[in-house]
Design a protein around this motif. Structure first.
Motif, PDB file in Angstrom:
ATOM      1  N   PRO A 148      19.100  11.591   1.041  1.00  0.00           N
ATOM      2  CA  PRO A 148      17.933  10.741   0.870  1.00  0.00           C
ATOM      3  C   PRO A 148      18.267   9.400   1.324  1.00  0.00           C
ATOM      4  CG  PRO A 148      18.934  11.161  -1.358  1.00  0.00           C
ATOM      5  CD  PRO A 148      19.643  12.019  -0.109  1.00  0.00           C
ATOM      6  N   VAL A 149      17.328   8.703   1.898  1.00  0.00           N
ATOM      7  CA  VAL A 149      17.849   7.173   2.636  1.00  0.00           C
ATOM      8  C   VAL A 149      16.429   6.229   2.232  1.00  0.00           C
ATOM      9  CG1 VAL A 149      19.143   7.941   4.307  1.00  0.00           C
ATOM     10  CG2 VAL A 149      16.726   7.681   4.816  1.00  0.00           C
ATOM     11  N   GLU A 150      15.238   6.789   1.874  1.00  0.00           N
ATOM     12  CA  GLU A 150      14.164   6.030   1.824  1.00  0.00           C
ATOM     13  C   GLU A 150      13.332   6.642   0.498  1.00  0.00           C
ATOM     14  OE1 GLU A 150      12.855   3.260   1.335  1.00  0.00           O
ATOM     15  OE2 GLU A 150      11.447   2.637   2.776  1.00  0.00           O
ATOM     16  N   TRP A 151      12.901   5.683  -0.589  1.00  0.00           N
ATOM     17  CA  TRP A 151      12.150   6.226  -1.580  1.00  0.00           C
ATOM     18  C   TRP A 151      10.773   5.408  -1.583  1.00  0.00           C
ATOM     19  CZ3 TRP A 151      13.403  10.492  -4.075  1.00  0.00           C
ATOM     20  CH2 TRP A 151      14.564  10.890  -4.064  1.00  0.00           C
ATOM     21  N   THR A 152       9.913   6.312  -1.888  1.00  0.00           N
ATOM     22  CA  THR A 152       8.380   5.437  -2.317  1.00  0.00           C
ATOM     23  C   THR A 152       7.832   5.911  -3.896  1.00  0.00           C
ATOM     24  OG1 THR A 152       7.082   7.437  -1.394  1.00  0.00           O
ATOM     25  CG2 THR A 152       7.622   5.818  -0.021  1.00  0.00           C
ATOM     26  N   LEU A 153       7.627   5.096  -4.556  1.00  0.00           N
ATOM     27  CA  LEU A 153       7.100   5.179  -5.824  1.00  0.00           C
ATOM     28  C   LEU A 153       5.259   5.113  -5.748  1.00  0.00           C
ATOM     29  CD1 LEU A 153       7.476   5.656  -9.188  1.00  0.00           C
ATOM     30  CD2 LEU A 153       7.734   3.145  -9.122  1.00  0.00           C
ATOM     31  N   THR A 154       4.717   6.150  -6.440  1.00  0.00           N
ATOM     32  CA  THR A 154       3.285   5.984  -6.371  1.00  0.00           C
ATOM     33  C   THR A 154       2.668   5.074  -7.300  1.00  0.00           C
ATOM     34  OG1 THR A 154       3.141   8.192  -5.167  1.00  0.00           O
ATOM     35  CG2 THR A 154       1.280   7.339  -6.444  1.00  0.00           C
ATOM     36  N   LEU A 155       1.891   4.300  -6.999  1.00  0.00           N
ATOM     37  CA  LEU A 155       1.383   3.504  -8.134  1.00  0.00           C
ATOM     38  C   LEU A 155      -0.252   3.680  -8.353  1.00  0.00           C
ATOM     39  CD1 LEU A 155       2.652   0.025  -6.717  1.00  0.00           C
ATOM     40  CD2 LEU A 155       3.372   1.338  -8.749  1.00  0.00           C
ATOM     41  N   PRO A 156      -0.442   4.491  -9.490  1.00  0.00           N
ATOM     42  CA  PRO A 156      -1.908   4.861  -9.835  1.00  0.00           C
ATOM     43  C   PRO A 156      -2.464   3.588 -10.066  1.00  0.00           C
ATOM     44  CG  PRO A 156      -0.241   6.048 -11.173  1.00  0.00           C
ATOM     45  CD  PRO A 156       0.448   4.896 -10.280  1.00  0.00           C
ATOM     46  N   GLY A 157      -3.967   3.599  -9.842  1.00  0.00           N
ATOM     47  CA  GLY A 157      -4.852   2.502  -9.614  1.00  0.00           C
ATOM     48  C   GLY A 157      -4.423   1.170 -10.829  1.00  0.00           C
ATOM     49  N   LEU A 164      -0.731  -5.014 -15.679  1.00  0.00           N
ATOM     50  CA  LEU A 164       0.377  -4.129 -15.542  1.00  0.00           C
ATOM     51  C   LEU A 164       1.330  -4.515 -14.255  1.00  0.00           C
ATOM     52  CD1 LEU A 164      -1.172  -0.654 -16.188  1.00  0.00           C
ATOM     53  CD2 LEU A 164       0.365  -1.994 -17.757  1.00  0.00           C
ATOM     54  N   ARG A 165       0.575  -5.133 -13.377  1.00  0.00           N
ATOM     55  CA  ARG A 165       1.525  -5.359 -12.252  1.00  0.00           C
ATOM     56  C   ARG A 165       2.729  -6.542 -12.490  1.00  0.00           C
ATOM     57  NH1 ARG A 165       1.258  -5.737  -6.518  1.00  0.00           N
ATOM     58  NH2 ARG A 165      -0.896  -4.395  -6.392  1.00  0.00           N
ATOM     59  N   ARG A 166       1.939  -7.500 -13.332  1.00  0.00           N
ATOM     60  CA  ARG A 166       2.874  -8.369 -13.959  1.00  0.00           C
ATOM     61  C   ARG A 166       4.030  -8.108 -15.018  1.00  0.00           C
ATOM     62  NH1 ARG A 166      -0.855 -11.461 -15.760  1.00  0.00           N
ATOM     63  NH2 ARG A 166      -0.665 -11.158 -17.922  1.00  0.00           N
ATOM     64  N   ARG A 167       3.667  -7.265 -15.669  1.00  0.00           N
ATOM     65  CA  ARG A 167       4.486  -6.539 -16.520  1.00  0.00           C
ATOM     66  C   ARG A 167       5.762  -5.969 -15.925  1.00  0.00           C
ATOM     67  NH1 ARG A 167       2.569  -1.919 -20.634  1.00  0.00           N
ATOM     68  NH2 ARG A 167       3.469  -0.421 -19.121  1.00  0.00           N
ATOM     69  N   ALA A 168       5.402  -5.271 -14.756  1.00  0.00           N
ATOM     70  CA  ALA A 168       6.360  -4.381 -14.350  1.00  0.00           C
ATOM     71  C   ALA A 168       7.099  -5.183 -12.852  1.00  0.00           C
ATOM     72  CB  ALA A 168       5.859  -3.073 -13.701  1.00  0.00           C
ATOM     73  N   GLY A 169       6.675  -6.402 -12.882  1.00  0.00           N
ATOM     74  CA  GLY A 169       7.126  -7.005 -11.492  1.00  0.00           C
ATOM     75  C   GLY A 169       7.001  -6.468 -10.316  1.00  0.00           C
ATOM     76  N   ILE A 170       5.535  -5.835 -10.248  1.00  0.00           N
ATOM     77  CA  ILE A 170       5.203  -5.177  -8.918  1.00  0.00           C
ATOM     78  C   ILE A 170       4.759  -6.123  -7.859  1.00  0.00           C
ATOM     79  CG2 ILE A 170       3.696  -3.424  -7.802  1.00  0.00           C
ATOM     80  CD1 ILE A 170       3.334  -2.065 -10.689  1.00  0.00           C
ATOM     81  N   PRO A 171       5.337  -6.273  -6.674  1.00  0.00           N
ATOM     82  CA  PRO A 171       5.112  -7.235  -5.801  1.00  0.00           C
ATOM     83  C   PRO A 171       3.519  -7.106  -5.332  1.00  0.00           C
ATOM     84  CG  PRO A 171       6.567  -5.828  -4.811  1.00  0.00           C
ATOM     85  CD  PRO A 171       6.423  -5.430  -6.273  1.00  0.00           C
ATOM     86  N   GLU A 172       2.983  -8.182  -4.669  1.00  0.00           N
ATOM     87  CA  GLU A 172       1.477  -8.192  -4.358  1.00  0.00           C
ATOM     88  C   GLU A 172       1.402  -7.043  -3.107  1.00  0.00           C
ATOM     89  OE1 GLU A 172      -1.124  -9.065  -5.592  1.00  0.00           O
ATOM     90  OE2 GLU A 172      -0.173 -10.046  -7.184  1.00  0.00           O
ATOM     91  N   THR A 173       2.752  -6.862  -2.296  1.00  0.00           N
ATOM     92  CA  THR A 173       2.513  -6.080  -0.938  1.00  0.00           C
ATOM     93  C   THR A 173       2.630  -4.606  -1.331  1.00  0.00           C
ATOM     94  OG1 THR A 173       4.857  -6.332  -1.185  1.00  0.00           O
ATOM     95  CG2 THR A 173       3.554  -7.838   0.281  1.00  0.00           C
ATOM     96  N   ALA A 174       2.867  -4.307  -2.708  1.00  0.00           N
ATOM     97  CA  ALA A 174       2.755  -2.975  -3.049  1.00  0.00           C
ATOM     98  C   ALA A 174       1.560  -2.513  -3.365  1.00  0.00           C
ATOM     99  CB  ALA A 174       3.757  -2.535  -4.264  1.00  0.00           C
ATOM    100  N   ARG A 175       0.905  -1.333  -2.740  1.00  0.00           N
ATOM    101  CA  ARG A 175      -0.251  -0.768  -2.966  1.00  0.00           C
ATOM    102  C   ARG A 175      -0.407   0.505  -3.472  1.00  0.00           C
ATOM    103  NH1 ARG A 175      -1.647   0.431   3.303  1.00  0.00           N
ATOM    104  NH2 ARG A 175       0.505   1.337   2.912  1.00  0.00           N
TER     105      ARG A 175
END
Length: 411
Positions: A148-157, A164-175
């Motif tokens: 494995p060389v690349e990973w994606t983590l799915t973000l439910p709505g 939740l974005r602020r709590r987990a430190g999710i960047p604005e670019t993550a969709r």
């Protein structure tokens, strides 16, 4: 499944491989202490028995080590993307005969609701709704090994909302994307555009509703693919010898079944064993038809449908669509079988180095852990494994001439 504990001699060999990887893979980490903690964490993933949590890696009575690892994994702002790119480039030079990029979904069931990306969602791989994280890995695969060389983590709505974005430190670019198709297609496109890698076929499973967009996205960028599809996937074709007829649209299963007289046998050895298998293959040029609610693909793209039968099965059981038109169906089939190689290495090695074990709550921490687990996976394989069983045609016993061309129109 119990995790295999490496003998001490093998652990020492893997540690030597890790030492050799630190400089080229972690060059983007400018601070020496960061590279040192990367080495500590990698050795912990290989050496620690049981679950590979930060606490277990640090060991009992080593609170300062635990705090430093916690800082390095969950809070330190180092960018994981250059490390993954360097790992992919390193493996292209060192892995034996890499053949394809393979996408494999990963499901991590969770008891609570605090881990980043967790939620109750239907999981196709489980056939049920589960409280879980859904992720996906892109693996460089050959017949001997996969990495494995690349990973994606799915973000439910809900995880793209402000709280939740602020709590987990999710960047604005993550969709917020769908687990298998959008995430994987987006990742492959980014790798192809910016990672300076050789162009190889992408092997992945694609749902009918996502097929037209996935086909168009890869074709536009010149990326070859082998997509596993369901037998109900609609495809369009023109009957051979009747150039003015059609095109007709039928399920892939129905078209493949009509090709039964043209089947050819291929004998091959399963990945990870010397067990022989016989598969019957037939192929036909088609175009993928959109789902009932999907728009027609424009412009239409010529594809090849490959159907596979087990030796004693009267009906085809597996189906692939590919834009690789210059290879025999047997070669396409063996590319598709690399998904089995990945499944084997995921179970035997990637899980053994703790890919599912991260217990932190931050988006950054999850990606840091997945990156380091990928490096540990590579070090363990490169340090301990001689070339093993692989899927390949048995010498002198496989047929499958290139299929005769037929006229087809696909929409």
């Amino acid at each position: 499944m119990a995790r295999v504990v490496l003998p001490e001699d093998s652990v020492r060999e893997v540690s030597k491989v890790i030492d050799g990887m630190i400089a080229p893979l972690f060059e983007s980490l400018s601070r020496r202490d960061q590279r040192n903690w990367a080495r500590v964490y990698l050795n912990g993933l290989v050496r620690t028995a049981g679950k590979k949590t930060i606490r277990n890696i640090a060991g009992t009575g080593a609170s300062s080590v635990e705090q430093s690892l916690q800082q390095f994994i969950s809070k330190s702002p180092w960018d994981w993307n250059p490390v993954r790119r360097s790992l992919a480039q390193h493996l292209e030079r060192t892995a034996r005969r890499p053949l394809a990029w393979v996408h494999r979904p990963m499901v991590v069931e969770k008891a609570g609701d605090r881990s980043v990306g967790v939620g109750r969602q239907f999981v196709p791989q489980l056939g049920r709704t589960a409280n879980c994280q859904q992720a996906g890995g892109i693996w460089l695969a050959s017949g001997e090994a996969s990495f494995p060389v690349e990973w994606t983590l799915t973000l439910p709505g809900p995880w793209t909302g402000e709280l939740l974005r602020r709590r987990a430190g999710i960047p604005e670019t993550a969709r917020s994307l769908t687990p298998a198709q959008d995430d994987a297609v987006h990742a492959v496109r980014r790798m192809a555009a910016t990672w300076q890698l050789q162009r190889r076929p992408v092997v992945m499973e694609v749902a009918a509703c996502d097929l037209p967009q996935s086909v168009d996205s890869f074709v536009l960028r010149g990326i070859p693919f082998v997509f596993k599809v369901d037998g109900s996937q609609p495809v369009s074709f023109a009957p051979a010898g009747r150039p003015k007829a059609g095109p007709y649209t039928v399920p892939a299963r129905e078209l493949a079944d009509s090709l039964r007289p043209q089947r050819r046998a291929v004998e091959w050895a399963r990945h990870g064993s010397a067990e022989e298998a016989v598969t019957l293959l037939a192929s036909a040029p088609v175009l993928a038809a959109p789902g009932e609610d999907g728009p027609p693909a424009a412009p239409p793209t010529p594809l090849l449908l490959v159907g596979a039968w087990a030796e004693d099965d009267p009906l085809p059981s597996e189906f692939w669509l590919t834009n690789i038109g210059d290879r025999p169906a047997a070669q396409v089939f063996l590319l598709a079988r690399l998904a089995d190689r990945v499944a084997l290495d995921f179970t035997e090695t990637c899980e053994a180095v703790g890919i599912r074990d991260f217990e932190g709550r931050s988006f950054r921490g999850w990606h840091h852990h997945a990156t380091l687990a990928s490096v540990a996976h590579a070090a363990r394989l490169l340090g301990t494994r001689a070339p093993s069983g692989q899927a390949h045609p048995l010498p002198g016993r496989t047929g499958l001439p290139r299929p005769a061309p037929r006229h087809a129109h696909v929409r």
